[in-house]
Design a protein around this motif. Structure first.
Motif, PDB file in Angstrom:
ATOM      1  N   LEU A  41     -20.126  27.737  56.360  1.00 21.59           N
ATOM      2  CA  LEU A  41     -19.431  26.611  55.749  1.00 21.59           C
ATOM      3  C   LEU A  41     -18.402  26.126  56.762  1.00 21.59           C
ATOM      4  N   THR A  42     -18.610  24.931  57.258  1.00 22.77           N
ATOM      5  CA  THR A  42     -17.675  24.331  58.200  1.00 22.77           C
ATOM      6  C   THR A  42     -16.777  23.382  57.440  1.00 22.77           C
ATOM      7  N   ILE A  43     -15.489  23.551  57.639  1.00 24.74           N
ATOM      8  CA  ILE A  43     -14.513  22.721  56.947  1.00 24.74           C
ATOM      9  C   ILE A  43     -13.680  21.992  57.995  1.00 24.74           C
ATOM     10  N   ASN A  44     -13.693  20.689  57.934  1.00 22.26           N
ATOM     11  CA  ASN A  44     -12.917  19.868  58.856  1.00 22.26           C
ATOM     12  C   ASN A  44     -11.743  19.211  58.135  1.00 22.26           C
ATOM     13  N   SER A  45     -10.827  18.704  58.945  1.00 22.43           N
ATOM     14  CA  SER A  45      -9.656  17.987  58.407  1.00 22.43           C
ATOM     15  C   SER A  45      -8.981  18.768  57.288  1.00 22.43           C
ATOM     16  N   LEU A  46      -8.731  20.021  57.561  1.00 17.75           N
ATOM     17  CA  LEU A  46      -8.121  20.878  56.548  1.00 17.75           C
ATOM     18  C   LEU A  46      -6.749  20.357  56.136  1.00 17.75           C
ATOM     19  N   ASN A  47      -6.474  20.494  54.870  1.00 15.51           N
ATOM     20  CA  ASN A  47      -5.166  20.124  54.345  1.00 15.51           C
ATOM     21  C   ASN A  47      -4.682  21.243  53.432  1.00 15.51           C
ATOM     22  N   PRO A  48      -3.404  21.244  53.104  1.00 15.14           N
ATOM     23  CA  PRO A  48      -2.862  22.352  52.302  1.00 15.14           C
ATOM     24  C   PRO A  48      -3.589  22.572  50.974  1.00 15.14           C
ATOM     25  N   GLU A  49      -4.199  21.512  50.443  1.00 14.77           N
ATOM     26  CA  GLU A  49      -4.953  21.668  49.190  1.00 14.77           C
ATOM     27  C   GLU A  49      -6.203  22.518  49.369  1.00 14.77           C
ATOM     28  N   ASP A  50      -6.608  22.745  50.593  1.00 17.42           N
ATOM     29  CA  ASP A  50      -7.768  23.597  50.862  1.00 17.42           C
ATOM     30  C   ASP A  50      -7.403  25.082  50.879  1.00 17.42           C
ATOM     31  N   THR A  51      -6.137  25.384  50.768  1.00 13.25           N
ATOM     32  CA  THR A  51      -5.713  26.786  50.740  1.00 13.25           C
ATOM     33  C   THR A  51      -6.327  27.475  49.524  1.00 13.25           C
ATOM     34  N   ALA A  52      -7.082  28.513  49.787  1.00 14.44           N
ATOM     35  CA  ALA A  52      -7.817  29.182  48.712  1.00 14.44           C
ATOM     36  C   ALA A  52      -8.515  30.407  49.276  1.00 14.44           C
ATOM     37  N   VAL A  53      -9.019  31.215  48.366  1.00 12.66           N
ATOM     38  CA  VAL A  53      -9.976  32.254  48.741  1.00 12.66           C
ATOM     39  C   VAL A  53     -11.360  31.639  48.602  1.00 12.66           C
ATOM     40  N   TYR A  54     -12.137  31.764  49.642  1.00 14.77           N
ATOM     41  CA  TYR A  54     -13.478  31.187  49.678  1.00 14.77           C
ATOM     42  C   TYR A  54     -14.509  32.296  49.492  1.00 14.77           C
ATOM     43  N   TYR A  55     -15.424  32.044  48.572  1.00 10.39           N
ATOM     44  CA  TYR A  55     -16.448  33.024  48.229  1.00 10.39           C
ATOM     45  C   TYR A  55     -17.832  32.448  48.485  1.00 10.39           C
ATOM     46  N   CYS A  56     -18.723  33.304  48.918  1.00  4.67           N
ATOM     47  CA  CYS A  56     -20.126  32.912  48.911  1.00  4.67           C
ATOM     48  C   CYS A  56     -20.830  33.697  47.808  1.00  4.67           C
ATOM     49  N   ALA A  57     -21.903  33.111  47.323  1.00  4.42           N
ATOM     50  CA  ALA A  57     -22.663  33.711  46.244  1.00  4.42           C
ATOM     51  C   ALA A  57     -24.144  33.491  46.506  1.00  4.42           C
ATOM     52  N   ALA A  58     -24.956  34.422  46.044  1.00  2.00           N
ATOM     53  CA  ALA A  58     -26.390  34.372  46.298  1.00  2.00           C
ATOM     54  C   ALA A  58     -27.165  34.364  44.986  1.00  2.00           C
ATOM     55  N   ARG A  59     -28.111  33.455  44.908  1.00  2.00           N
ATOM     56  CA  ARG A  59     -28.975  33.358  43.722  1.00  2.00           C
ATOM     57  C   ARG A  59     -30.365  33.836  44.090  1.00  2.00           C
ATOM     58  N   SER A  60     -30.852  34.762  43.295  1.00  2.00           N
ATOM     59  CA  SER A  60     -32.129  35.401  43.592  1.00  2.00           C
ATOM     60  C   SER A  60     -33.296  34.426  43.564  1.00  2.00           C
ATOM     61  N   PRO A  61     -34.243  34.591  44.492  1.00  2.00           N
ATOM     62  CA  PRO A  61     -35.444  33.760  44.464  1.00  2.00           C
ATOM     63  C   PRO A  61     -36.326  34.025  43.241  1.00  2.00           C
ATOM     64  N   SER A  62     -36.050  35.101  42.523  1.00  2.00           N
ATOM     65  CA  SER A  62     -36.832  35.374  41.318  1.00  2.00           C
ATOM     66  C   SER A  62     -36.426  34.454  40.162  1.00  2.00           C
ATOM     67  N   ARG A  63     -35.281  33.804  40.301  1.00  2.00           N
ATOM     68  CA  ARG A  63     -34.870  32.834  39.271  1.00  2.00           C
ATOM     69  C   ARG A  63     -35.515  31.484  39.557  1.00  2.00           C
ATOM     70  N   ILE A  64     -35.891  30.825  38.493  1.00  2.00           N
ATOM     71  CA  ILE A  64     -36.464  29.498  38.655  1.00  2.00           C
ATOM     72  C   ILE A  64     -35.344  28.524  39.000  1.00  2.00           C
ATOM     73  N   THR A  65     -35.533  27.826  40.098  1.00  2.00           N
ATOM     74  CA  THR A  65     -34.543  26.835  40.532  1.00  2.00           C
ATOM     75  C   THR A  65     -35.247  25.516  40.794  1.00  2.00           C
ATOM     76  N   THR A  66     -34.906  24.525  40.005  1.00  2.00           N
ATOM     77  CA  THR A  66     -35.534  23.213  40.168  1.00  2.00           C
ATOM     78  C   THR A  66     -34.490  22.243  40.692  1.00  2.00           C
ATOM     79  N   GLY A  67     -34.277  22.293  41.994  1.00  2.00           N
ATOM     80  CA  GLY A  67     -33.303  21.396  42.593  1.00  2.00           C
ATOM     81  C   GLY A  67     -31.917  21.996  42.610  1.00  2.00           C
ATOM     82  N   LEU A  68     -31.036  21.378  43.354  1.00  2.00           N
ATOM     83  CA  LEU A  68     -29.692  21.900  43.568  1.00  2.00           C
ATOM     84  C   LEU A  68     -28.608  21.124  42.819  1.00  2.00           C
TER      85      LEU A  68
END
Length: 132
Positions: free
Chosen positions: A81-108
């Protein structure tokens, strides 16, 4: 042990950029849809972006369009995840999450709408602080 690991956070001055990385252990994230989320101090968690397992489809929250870019390199088993033009409102803990391919996913289109859009694994997060 199955886990996701985020890295790349830190203290950045306003206007700066960061590239966050998400890797895995105990499973290969190459086949997983990956989302990036963040939670600022005193705020609810919000979705930032997600990417399909092959990297051919992405979704971005309106609030970060133009500044956030999600990408993946499955040869390196990493999502970025590339973040440009950072500002103080971007201050946060950033998490990634993974969704299993066994789940049906029809679009994002719903990939940032947790908990309804279910992710199977979450990382511990990496802190991003934007401050002069």
């Amino acid at each position: 042990q199955v886990q996701l690991v985020e890295s790349g956070g830190g203290v950045v001055q306003p206007g700066g950029s960061l590239r966050l990385s998400c890797t895995s252990s105990g499973f290969s994230l190459d086949y997983y849809l990956i989302g990036w989320f963040r939670q600022g101090p005193g705020k609810e968690r919000e979705g930032g972006s997600c990417i399909s397992s092959r990297g051919d489809s992405t979704n971005l929250a309106d609030s970060v369009k133009g500044r956030f870019t999600i990408s993946r390199d499955n040869a390196k088993h990493t999502v970025f995840l590339t973040i440009n033009s950072l500002n103080p409102e971007d201050t946060a803990v950033y998490y990634c999450a993974a969704r299993s391919p066994s789940r049906i996913t029809t679009g994002l289109s719903m990939c940032l709408m947790t908990p309804g859009f279910r992710y199977d694994y979450w990382g511990q997060g990496t802190q991003v602080t934007v401050s002069s």
